[in-house]
Design a protein around this motif. Structure first.
Motif, PDB file in Angstrom:
ATOM      1  N   TYR A 191       1.176  -1.237   0.241  1.00  0.00           N
ATOM      2  CA  TYR A 191       0.030  -0.506  -0.528  1.00  0.00           C
ATOM      3  C   TYR A 191       0.812   1.250   0.343  1.00  0.00           C
ATOM      4  N   SER A 192       2.042   1.357   0.092  1.00  0.00           N
ATOM      5  CA  SER A 192       3.192   2.164   0.352  1.00  0.00           C
ATOM      6  C   SER A 192       3.086   2.642  -1.116  1.00  0.00           C
ATOM      7  N   ILE A 193       2.808   4.084  -1.190  1.00  0.00           N
ATOM      8  CA  ILE A 193       2.705   5.101  -2.279  1.00  0.00           C
ATOM      9  C   ILE A 193       3.374   7.024  -1.997  1.00  0.00           C
ATOM     10  N   ILE A 211       3.700   8.644   8.646  1.00  0.00           N
ATOM     11  CA  ILE A 211       2.605   8.022   8.042  1.00  0.00           C
ATOM     12  C   ILE A 211       1.840   8.972   7.308  1.00  0.00           C
ATOM     13  N   ALA A 212       1.083   9.134   6.299  1.00  0.00           N
ATOM     14  CA  ALA A 212      -0.139   9.874   5.606  1.00  0.00           C
ATOM     15  C   ALA A 212      -0.914   8.919   4.351  1.00  0.00           C
ATOM     16  N   GLN A 213      -1.874   9.631   4.049  1.00  0.00           N
ATOM     17  CA  GLN A 213      -2.525   8.350   2.636  1.00  0.00           C
ATOM     18  C   GLN A 213      -3.284   9.234   1.944  1.00  0.00           C
ATOM     19  N   GLN A 214      -4.138   8.582   1.122  1.00  0.00           N
ATOM     20  CA  GLN A 214      -4.175   9.236   0.032  1.00  0.00           C
ATOM     21  C   GLN A 214      -5.825  10.370   0.793  1.00  0.00           C
ATOM     22  N   PRO A 219      -7.610  17.511   2.613  1.00  0.00           N
ATOM     23  CA  PRO A 219      -7.801  18.429   3.692  1.00  0.00           C
ATOM     24  C   PRO A 219      -6.129  18.868   3.606  1.00  0.00           C
ATOM     25  N   SER A 220      -4.840  18.542   3.275  1.00  0.00           N
ATOM     26  CA  SER A 220      -4.589  19.575   3.222  1.00  0.00           C
ATOM     27  C   SER A 220      -4.161  20.591   2.175  1.00  0.00           C
TER      28      SER A 220
END
Length: 234
Positions: A191-193, A211-214, A219-220
């Motif tokens: 799942y790492s991109i 750690i961050a995600q799509q 919001p960023s």
């Protein structure tokens, strides 16, 4: 998610893959759902979604209309089958050049999303570039090098535009791919991109291991732009 159809709503609507059936092919796809387009339209932005693939693929054209994009440009709108890769749609380099050209005609401020596809199986690259890139140990690596080259050509073009320094670019993947390094066969690695935020005037040259995600992307962006709206985000 592990499929393109899961990555798009996660990135654009901050809506993750929560069901066995992808949201874009579920009965709920016609429901009201916010996106980066609908939120920025409230701030006066014009919006467009560019997809190098065949119109109708994965329901993207319908989804972008529901979530507030003003325009959708797919393979049909591109209108030159000479650049067709024979499988999925238009090769990355010409389609990114087309995206850059179309941006110059949009009212400012604008928000553009571009979905490219040359690094997808069967990893085809244009005949004129065969032999230009190293093949690597996996079939995908040559096409990734082509995709990287295409992105570099895009930035060479848009850095001359008057809107370039005022633009926040967000580069990410819809899902992970086949990997050579053992990490990418692990539960986490699958799942790492990458997620890259870039603005020419900012000094963002560091690599964060946080750690961050799509679903963090929407919001960023809103936070960076200083927009004070109530948003729904997972």
């Amino acid at each position: 998610g592990q499929r393109s159809i899961d990555g798009v709503p996660a990135i654009l609507s901050s809506f993750p893959s929560l069901m066995e059936t992808p949201y874009l092919s579920s009965p709920y796809v016609g429901n009201d759902l916010e996106s980066i387009a609908s939120l920025l339209k409230k701030e006066g932005y014009s919006t467009a979604f560019f997809h190098g693939g065949k119109n109708g693929t994965m329901g993207l054209e319908a989804y972008t209309r529901v979530v507030g994009f003003d325009k959708y440009y797919g393979m049909s709108e591109y209108g030159n089958d000479d650049d067709f890769d024979g499988n999925w749609g238009i090769f990355d380099e010409p389609f990114l050049q087309y995206t850059a050209d179309m941006a110059g005609n949009m009212p400012q401020p604008f928000c553009i999303t571009t979905f490219t596809l040359s690094s997808h199986h069967p990893y085809t690259i244009p005949d004129k570039y065969k032999g230009k890139f190293r093949k690597g140990s996996l079939d995908i690596q040559e096409s990734v090098m082509y995709a990287d080259f295409a992105l570099a050509q895009y930035f060479k073009k848009v850095e001359k535009e008057p809107w370039f320094e005022n633009t926040l670019f967000v580069l990410t993947a819809d899902h992970c791919s086949q990997g050579h390094h053992p990490f990418f066969t692990s539960r986490i690695g699958q799942y790492s991109i990458p997620i890259v935020f870039y603005n020419a005037r900012e000094n963002w040259d560091t690599l964060s291991l946080e750690i961050a995600q799509q679903t963090d992307i929407l919001p960023s962006i809103m936070d960076y732009l200083g927009i004070d709206q109530e948003i729904v985000s997972f």
